[in-house]
Write a protein that holds these residues in place. Structure first.
Motif, short mmCIF file in Angstrom:
data_model
loop_
_atom_site.label_atom_id
_atom_site.label_comp_id
_atom_site.label_asym_id
_atom_site.label_seq_id
_atom_site.Cartn_x
_atom_site.Cartn_y
_atom_site.Cartn_z
N LEU A 42 95.30 -35.22 -14.26
CA LEU A 42 96.63 -35.07 -14.85
C LEU A 42 97.11 -33.63 -14.70
O LEU A 42 96.30 -32.70 -14.54
CB LEU A 42 96.60 -35.44 -16.33
CG LEU A 42 96.14 -36.86 -16.67
CD1 LEU A 42 96.08 -37.04 -18.18
CD2 LEU A 42 97.07 -37.90 -16.04
N ILE A 47 95.26 -43.25 -22.58
CA ILE A 47 95.79 -43.38 -21.22
C ILE A 47 96.93 -44.40 -21.19
O ILE A 47 97.96 -44.19 -20.54
CB ILE A 47 94.69 -43.80 -20.23
CG1 ILE A 47 93.43 -42.94 -20.39
CG2 ILE A 47 95.23 -43.78 -18.80
CD1 ILE A 47 93.60 -41.49 -20.11
N GLN A 104 100.71 -44.03 -19.80
CA GLN A 104 101.25 -44.94 -18.78
C GLN A 104 102.55 -45.59 -19.26
O GLN A 104 103.52 -45.72 -18.51
CB GLN A 104 100.22 -46.01 -18.43
CG GLN A 104 99.02 -45.45 -17.66
CD GLN A 104 97.86 -46.42 -17.58
OE1 GLN A 104 97.60 -47.19 -18.51
NE2 GLN A 104 97.12 -46.37 -16.48
N ILE A 138 92.98 -44.00 -15.29
CA ILE A 138 93.71 -43.09 -14.41
C ILE A 138 93.20 -43.29 -12.98
O ILE A 138 92.07 -42.92 -12.66
CB ILE A 138 93.54 -41.63 -14.84
CG1 ILE A 138 94.09 -41.42 -16.26
CG2 ILE A 138 94.25 -40.70 -13.85
CD1 ILE A 138 93.85 -40.04 -16.82
N THR A 164 98.52 -44.09 -11.17
CA THR A 164 98.85 -43.40 -12.42
C THR A 164 98.95 -41.89 -12.19
O THR A 164 99.85 -41.23 -12.71
CB THR A 164 97.79 -43.71 -13.50
OG1 THR A 164 97.91 -45.08 -13.88
CG2 THR A 164 97.98 -42.83 -14.73
N ARG A 165 98.03 -41.36 -11.41
CA ARG A 165 98.07 -39.92 -11.11
C ARG A 165 99.40 -39.54 -10.47
O ARG A 165 100.03 -38.55 -10.87
CB ARG A 165 96.90 -39.58 -10.18
CG ARG A 165 96.80 -38.11 -9.81
CD ARG A 165 95.66 -37.90 -8.84
NE ARG A 165 95.30 -36.50 -8.70
CZ ARG A 165 94.29 -36.06 -7.94
NH1 ARG A 165 93.55 -36.93 -7.27
NH2 ARG A 165 94.02 -34.77 -7.87
#
Length: 203
Positions: A81, A101, A105, A121, A125-126
């Motif tokens: 992140l 998380i 999201q 992650i 998502t990253r």
């Protein structure tokens, strides 16, 4: 930017020592490490063939720090992140597991950067969190902290036994709320009156 070790040490200080609160579904806890986590990791610290509250009691601060960094930060890929988000998500992951998380999201999805709500992650998502952060670099950390604070209030709305973590006996902000606001800019902190209005329906 604080180091991961300093972030972990701050979490250790917030979590404190051994507690076995019957109203806490996490069970016996030491430095924020629950007996369920110790069983999952196979930490029979006194070598008696079972993992019990006695093992939780003897867990050391250095051991707890290692668990935080290895399992709640590195294994959870919080290092993927943007740096400013890492402390708050790391802290909530210790406190609330994979929901930390999911909350992120859901937040970036609401911002128009769709991320699958799976509590993990991965590359997508990253990418989506990075895009959301680039779009609102001065706001995403606060938005996450506010969403986290709302989650704690909502959890206490649903579960009366948890209200003592969100509201002190004198009606002021409980540990959950104070903890969330540590990662929110002061201008977004609730005033004492706003907090009391929020929890007034609890009686």
């Amino acid at each position: 930017m604080p180091t991961i070790t300093s972030i972990a040490d701050a979490i250790l200080t917030r979590e404190g020592g051994y507690v076995d609160d019957p109203s806490d579904p996490g069970g016996a806890t030491n430095f924020g490490i629950t007996i369920h986590t110790m069983r999952r990791l196979g930490l029979d610290l006194n070598d008696d063939g079972r993992i019990s509250n006695d093992d939780v009691k003897v867990l050391g601060r250095d051991q707890a720090r290692g668990i935080f960094i290895n399992h709640y930060f590195t294994a959870a890929r919080i290092n993927w992140l943007p740096d400013p988000l890492q402390p708050s998500v790391f802290d909530m992951n210790v406190n609330a597991g994979a929901f930390s998380i999911r909350l992120l999201q859901r937040l970036v999805s609401q911002m128009g950067f769709a991320a699958h709500d799976d509590g993990r992650i991965g590359p997508v998502t990253r990418e989506r969190v990075a895009a959301a952060f680039s779009a609102a670099p001065h706001h995403l950390v606060d938005a996450y902290g506010i969403a986290r604070r709302n989650y704690y209030y909502q959890l206490a709305d649903r579960r009366a036994a948890s209200r003592k973590y969100a509201r002190r006996r004198d009606g002021g902000k409980g540990g959950w709320i104070v903890r969330a606001e540590e990662f929110i800019a002061p201008r977004y902190h609730l005033t004492d009156n706003e907090h009391r209005e929020r929890v007034a329906k609890w009686g």
